[in-house]
Design a protein around this motif. Structure first.
Motif, mmCIF file in Angstrom:
data_model
loop_
_atom_site.group_PDB
_atom_site.id
_atom_site.type_symbol
_atom_site.label_atom_id
_atom_site.label_comp_id
_atom_site.label_asym_id
_atom_site.label_seq_id
_atom_site.Cartn_x
_atom_site.Cartn_y
_atom_site.Cartn_z
ATOM 1 N N GLY A 142 -51.324 16.983 -30.055
ATOM 2 C CA GLY A 142 -50.884 16.302 -28.844
ATOM 3 C C GLY A 142 -50.887 17.220 -27.651
ATOM 4 O O GLY A 142 -51.393 18.331 -27.692
ATOM 5 N N GLY A 143 -50.298 16.774 -26.580
ATOM 6 C CA GLY A 143 -50.405 17.471 -25.309
ATOM 7 C C GLY A 143 -49.911 18.903 -25.295
ATOM 8 O O GLY A 143 -50.278 19.676 -24.435
ATOM 9 N N GLY A 144 -49.070 19.265 -26.228
ATOM 10 C CA GLY A 144 -48.637 20.650 -26.289
ATOM 11 C C GLY A 144 -47.615 21.016 -25.234
ATOM 12 O O GLY A 144 -47.336 22.183 -25.027
ATOM 13 N N GLN A 145 -47.047 20.038 -24.550
ATOM 14 C CA GLN A 145 -46.110 20.366 -23.482
ATOM 15 C C GLN A 145 -44.662 20.127 -23.901
ATOM 16 O O GLN A 145 -43.767 20.297 -23.102
ATOM 17 C CB GLN A 145 -46.407 19.541 -22.228
ATOM 18 C CG GLN A 145 -47.727 19.885 -21.582
ATOM 19 C CD GLN A 145 -47.827 21.344 -21.179
ATOM 20 O OE1 GLN A 145 -46.840 22.017 -21.015
ATOM 21 N NE2 GLN A 145 -49.044 21.830 -21.027
ATOM 22 N N ASN A 146 -44.427 19.694 -25.121
ATOM 23 C CA ASN A 146 -43.031 19.499 -25.481
ATOM 24 C C ASN A 146 -42.680 20.318 -26.709
ATOM 25 O O ASN A 146 -43.536 20.735 -27.485
ATOM 26 C CB ASN A 146 -42.753 18.014 -25.703
ATOM 27 C CG ASN A 146 -43.625 17.454 -26.803
ATOM 28 O OD1 ASN A 146 -43.431 17.765 -27.967
ATOM 29 N ND2 ASN A 146 -44.598 16.645 -26.430
ATOM 30 N N GLY A 147 -41.379 20.526 -26.858
ATOM 31 C CA GLY A 147 -40.903 21.404 -27.914
ATOM 32 C C GLY A 147 -41.365 20.972 -29.285
ATOM 33 O O GLY A 147 -41.774 21.804 -30.104
ATOM 34 N N ALA A 148 -41.307 19.661 -29.560
ATOM 35 C CA ALA A 148 -41.657 19.193 -30.902
ATOM 36 C C ALA A 148 -43.114 19.521 -31.218
ATOM 37 O O ALA A 148 -43.436 19.967 -32.323
ATOM 38 C CB ALA A 148 -41.409 17.685 -31.000
ATOM 39 N N ALA A 149 -44.003 19.328 -30.224
ATOM 40 C CA ALA A 149 -45.423 19.603 -30.460
ATOM 41 C C ALA A 149 -45.654 21.102 -30.663
ATOM 42 O O ALA A 149 -46.423 21.505 -31.542
ATOM 43 C CB ALA A 149 -46.252 19.094 -29.287
ATOM 44 N N ILE A 150 -44.962 21.919 -29.874
ATOM 45 C CA ILE A 150 -45.121 23.370 -30.012
ATOM 46 C C ILE A 150 -44.610 23.828 -31.385
ATOM 47 O O ILE A 150 -45.246 24.641 -32.061
ATOM 48 C CB ILE A 150 -44.335 24.100 -28.891
ATOM 49 C CG1 ILE A 150 -44.938 23.770 -27.533
ATOM 50 C CG2 ILE A 150 -44.334 25.596 -29.119
ATOM 51 C CD1 ILE A 150 -46.334 24.243 -27.330
ATOM 52 N N GLY A 151 -43.466 23.287 -31.773
ATOM 53 C CA GLY A 151 -42.908 23.666 -33.068
ATOM 54 C C GLY A 151 -43.847 23.284 -34.204
ATOM 55 O O GLY A 151 -44.082 24.072 -35.132
ATOM 56 N N ALA A 152 -44.406 22.068 -34.107
ATOM 57 C CA ALA A 152 -45.321 21.610 -35.156
ATOM 58 C C ALA A 152 -46.579 22.466 -35.186
ATOM 59 O O ALA A 152 -47.073 22.837 -36.259
ATOM 60 C CB ALA A 152 -45.673 20.136 -34.913
ATOM 61 N N LEU A 153 -47.069 22.796 -33.993
ATOM 62 C CA LEU A 153 -48.277 23.629 -33.917
ATOM 63 C C LEU A 153 -48.004 25.018 -34.501
ATOM 64 O O LEU A 153 -48.797 25.548 -35.285
ATOM 65 C CB LEU A 153 -48.729 23.745 -32.454
ATOM 66 C CG LEU A 153 -49.942 24.637 -32.219
ATOM 67 C CD1 LEU A 153 -51.183 24.036 -32.852
ATOM 68 C CD2 LEU A 153 -50.178 24.825 -30.719
#
Lengths: 485, 385
Positions: free
Chosen positions: B216-227
């Motif tokens: 996903g967009g990579g701009q939110n905490g959840a996406a960063i954590g998952a990445l």
């Protein structure tokens, strides 16, 4: 590299295919002081400060009327994690339509201005001075992470930096510190002297405590003038913050400051005596009499004249033009030129051109995403870029325009930009730029023209063997020669 | 060496922060699947608003309306309260997988973000004294298959810079370049030492990440954590640094911290769930360059200060406690009359936690990561051995 290649790429913003060859590099650079346009055609579409600030004021008014929910978002849009995105809201549908409309306008202003900045850089015949505009805008960095700054950041560069880029540093300093973008960004617009009439009145009413904010004072000393660890103390910062109280903005402030300045034109610098902390101030051992607005102005003028400031600015200029490790002889030379001329910037630039260090024939700098994009677009002869595309390109390459995320601005050393992923992003952007440029550009000829006598065999071969003209052009744009200056 | 005024631990564990020496831990270097994630809070996070000392008699008077935010927060024992936006973190605490350390600070005692972050990241005693970062030096202490580090950003932050190879990764929204162009760039860079190194590292990382758009967009905490979890899985990196910005709350602090902390909370939760069973071998440290003034300023925010709070999280952390040699908030106790006084050394905390996590000799970890420090790594048990 030939001296003309150095003048074009290290001092300038990169060669354009249609430019006539340069016979005398130093003369070409000095001539730009006469040619530079503070308000070039590319900036004609930029909205006025009144228009930008009025929209912002309307937005703030709409926020007030529609309660607290949106207010928190307006006050400070926290930068998204981990790299800042343009402030946006998740619950778009629930926002009142007037507010949404105004917010779109504010964002549109940003897009128009960032594209105007790029167009000015592409069209400029005085690219050395244009580079210096970018240098100073980064020195006095504001960041559009805060919503009120989105529409104002570009205006600060156009109104406070450009007109003074060839003038005195003290004039630029004053123009910046009185610009609404910095007054809002560094929280000065809301700072109130605790013993000012407004401060006393608030205290008497027992209302919410409002008072001093030392953010601007600290960053002026640390970032804009003296430099960090140059001898000023916490007490000096606080005293300077007191002297600065009253410096605010008409129409777009918040709290008591906004109410006091009800009739002032939106976005104008205002001195509000009611907010000013009364009394003399002592800063770095010198006493400043209470002279209202002029008290902080006198401090600024002394900061601009300080040898520490000369050294700080000389170091940053030397780093920008002569390598990540600024040569100390060059720093001394620029610092002396600054002090001897009372901070006349053109004198400093002349000293830079006369010095040997910026003319070293090997590349001294790894280009930032901005430098690389401008030079790539100039190389393919691009003159204009759609507003959305200009802002989008810079964001994707990791250097969104006017959004360094901190008042320190973007780093000016290669370690901050020469990273694995950053390189891949450049290759992707190069492919797109080359695809857009079409097959009309012959990368083989262009490469010889951009790097006469210094093109490496590896680059020449890679371009010659490319499967298409566009691929050859993309390879030129990411070649070792092109990613450095 | 710390003097112990009033040690506050929610578990009632009797050990103090100052304990030196460390019984019961073997210092063998074994190949395991241990992971370490450092989350930096850039901008100076207000520890007093995150792990709030609500039990301090001066707290309510000092903090004014900031205290209202903590009313709904999870109680960490009788003295501290966790900000309610950290709901998932509170669950980790309840499950004894989150440990908070308060009144903690790096050796930096001034108030510049940029110098403060340089000290925090280089591990030096003052800004710009060291040229590489402590996370990079950590790589030299680890077995080769654990010394694989990744920065989740387009460029490499200072803490990871140095002689050991590190890669970086961020989401790209540009259309991917053709395979052919990528191959030709590889050839073009073959004879350029710097570009060849960077390019090879990027290609290795890309192969690992797979589809760059997937998270996903990579701009939110959840996406960063998952990445981050994805990049740390299987044969990927073992050490990662995640940068978070936006903690410089000079104004509008209540609203801004609410958003910042919710984002951080989601990041941590996504990291945990993404790592699955590997969470048990993972140590996460969260720290900032310095804290903020104990008193709110005139604009609903706080200005630059000294001590703040740090977090240790992970399956192996001896959580469910707040460690603090609490200096107090009375005006006489504040540093220069304005800031929370530093009583615990962040360097010692990081060195202690890493020594225990990797079963390394604490003195060696301290000397390598923080060579200018004269203190000792914290010996208090932080990690389940």
């Amino acid at each position: 590299m030939l001296v003309s290649t150095i003048a074009l790429n290290r001092f300038g913003l990169g060669a354009r295919p249609a430019d006539p060859p340069i016979s005398d590099a130093k003369r070409w650079l000095l001539g730009q002081f006469d040619r530079f346009e503070s308000r070039p055609q590319a900036l004609a579409q930029v909205p006025s400060r009144t228009a930008v600030a009025t929209e912002l004021a309307e937005y703030i008014e709409e926020q007030r009327m529609f309660g607290q929910a949106g207010k928190r978002r307006l006050q400070q849009q926290p930068a998204s994690m981990p790299t800042g995105a343009m402030p946006q809201q998740a619950d778009e549908k629930q926002v009142d339509p007037v507010k949404r409309y105004l917010r779109q306008n504010i964002r549109q202003n940003y897009l128009v201005m960032s594209s105007a900045r790029l167009e000015a850089a592409l069209a400029s015949d005085s690219p050395f001075v244009e580079r210096l505009v970018h240098f100073w805008a980064n020195h006095f960095a504001v960041s559009v992470d805060k919503l009120p700054v989105i529409g104002l950041a570009g205006l600060m560069e156009f109104e406070a930096i450009r007109p003074h880029v060839l003038g005195r540093f003290s004039d630029m300093l004053l123009a910046v510190e009185q610009h609404p973008a910095i007054l809002v960004y560094l929280d000065q617009a809301q700072s109130i002297g605790p013993n000012s009439r407004a401060g006393q009145f608030a205290a008497m009413r027992g209302g919410k405590a409002r008072g001093l904010n030392e953010n601007l004072a600290r960053e002026i000393m640390e970032l804009h003038t003296l430099g960090v660890r140059t001898g000023y103390s916490q007490a000096d910062v606080t005293e300077f913050a007191r002297a600065l109280t009253g410096w605010t903005v008409g129409g777009i402030g918040r709290g008591p400051a906004a109410r006091l300045l009800g009739n002032a034109p939106a976005g104008s610098f205002q001195f509000a005596d009611l907010l000013h902390e009364p009394g003399d101030r002592t800063i770095m051992g010198k006493r400043y009499r209470d002279a209202g607005e002029n008290q902080a102005r006198a401090v600024l003028m002394d900061l601009a004249a300080s040898p520490a400031t000369a050294r700080h600015l000389a170091t940053k200029l030397a780093r920008h033009f002569a390598g990540d490790e600024p040569p100390s002889a060059l720093v001394d030379r620029l610092s002396k030129a600054y002090l001897a001329s009372n901070g006349d910037l053109t004198t400093v630039y002349r000293a830079l051109i006369d010095a040997p260090e910026p003319w070293a024939t090997q590349p001294l700098k790894f280009k930032t995403p901005w430098e690389w994009s401008v030079s790539a677009l100039r190389a393919v002869g691009s003159r204009d870029v759609p507003a959305q595309a200009a802002a989008g390109l810079m964001k994707q390459l990791g250097q969104p325009t006017w959004q360094p995320g901190s008042p320190a601005g973007w780093d000016d050393i290669s370690a901050s930009w020469a990273a694995p992923e950053a390189l891949v992003l450049r290759v992707e952007a190069a492919q797109r730029i080359a695809d857009r440029a079409g097959s009309g550009v012959d990368a083989r000829a262009l490469a010889e023209k951009l790097y006469p006598g210094s093109l490496s065999e590896a680059t020449r071969t890679a371009i010659a063997r490319a499967e298409s003209p566009a691929e050859g052009l993309a390879l030129l744009l990411v070649s070792p020669e092109f990613v450095r200056r | 060496m710390l003097t112990r005024r009033s040690f506050i631990g929610a578990t009632g564990a009797a050990a103090g922060v100052a304990t030196l020496g460390l019984p019961g831990i073997a210092f063998a270097r074994a190949n395991t699947d241990r992971r370490f994630v450092f989350i930096i809070q850039r901008g100076a996070a207000d520890g007093l608003h995150i792990v709030a000392p609500t039990g301090d008699p001066a707290y309510a008077g000092l903090r004014g309306d900031f205290a209202e935010d903590l009313a709904q927060g999870a109680k960490l024992g009788s003295f501290f309260t966790l900000h309610p936006a950290l709901a998932e973190t509170a669950k980790l605490y309840a499950g004894k997988q989150a440990l908070f350390v308060h009144a903690v600070a790096s050796p930096y005692r001034d108030r510049s973000h940029f110098d403060g972050q340089n000290v925090l990241e280089t591990g030096g005693s003052a800004a710009y004294r060291l040229r590489d970062g402590w996370m990079n030096r950590l790589l030299g202490l680890l077995p080769a298959d654990e010394a694989k580090a990744l920065a989740l950003s387009t460029t490499v932050p200072m803490a990871l810079r140095g002689s050991h190879e590190v890669t970086s990764y961020a989401q790209s929204q540009l259309p991917s370049a053709t395979e052919d162009l990528m191959a030709r760039v590889s050839a073009l860079y073959a004879s350029d030492q710097q570009l060849h190194g960077l390019w090879s590292a990027a290609m290795d990382t890309r192969m690992k990440a797979g589809d760059p758009m997937q998270a996903g967009g990579g701009q939110n905490g959840a996406a960063i954590g998952a990445l981050a979890a994805k990049m740390l899985s299987d044969d990927g990196a073992r050490i990662a640094m995640i940068e978070t910005n936006g903690w410089d709350t000079h104004s509008g602090q209540r609203g801004r911290l609410n958003v910042q902390l919710r984002n951080l909370d989601q990041l941590l939760a996504a990291l945990k769930s993404g790592l699955g069973a590997d969470w048990g071998n993972t140590l996460v440290a969260v720290a900032t360059e310095f804290g903020r003034t104990a008193r709110p300023n005139g604009t609903g925010g706080t200005d630059h200060g000294q001590a703040s709070a740090a977090m240790l999280l992970g399956g192996g952390v001896r959580g469910g406690a707040v460690i603090a040699d609490w200096p107090g908030l009375s005006s006489g106790a504040l540093y220069e009359g304005r800031d929370l006084k530093p009583t615990t050394d962040l360097d010692a905390l990081i060195a202690g936690a890493l020594a225990q996590h990797y079963s390394l000799e604490p003195r060696r970890v301290m000397a390598t990561l923080f060579p200018e420090s004269r203190g000792n790594a914290i010996g208090h048990p932080l990690i389940v051995s």
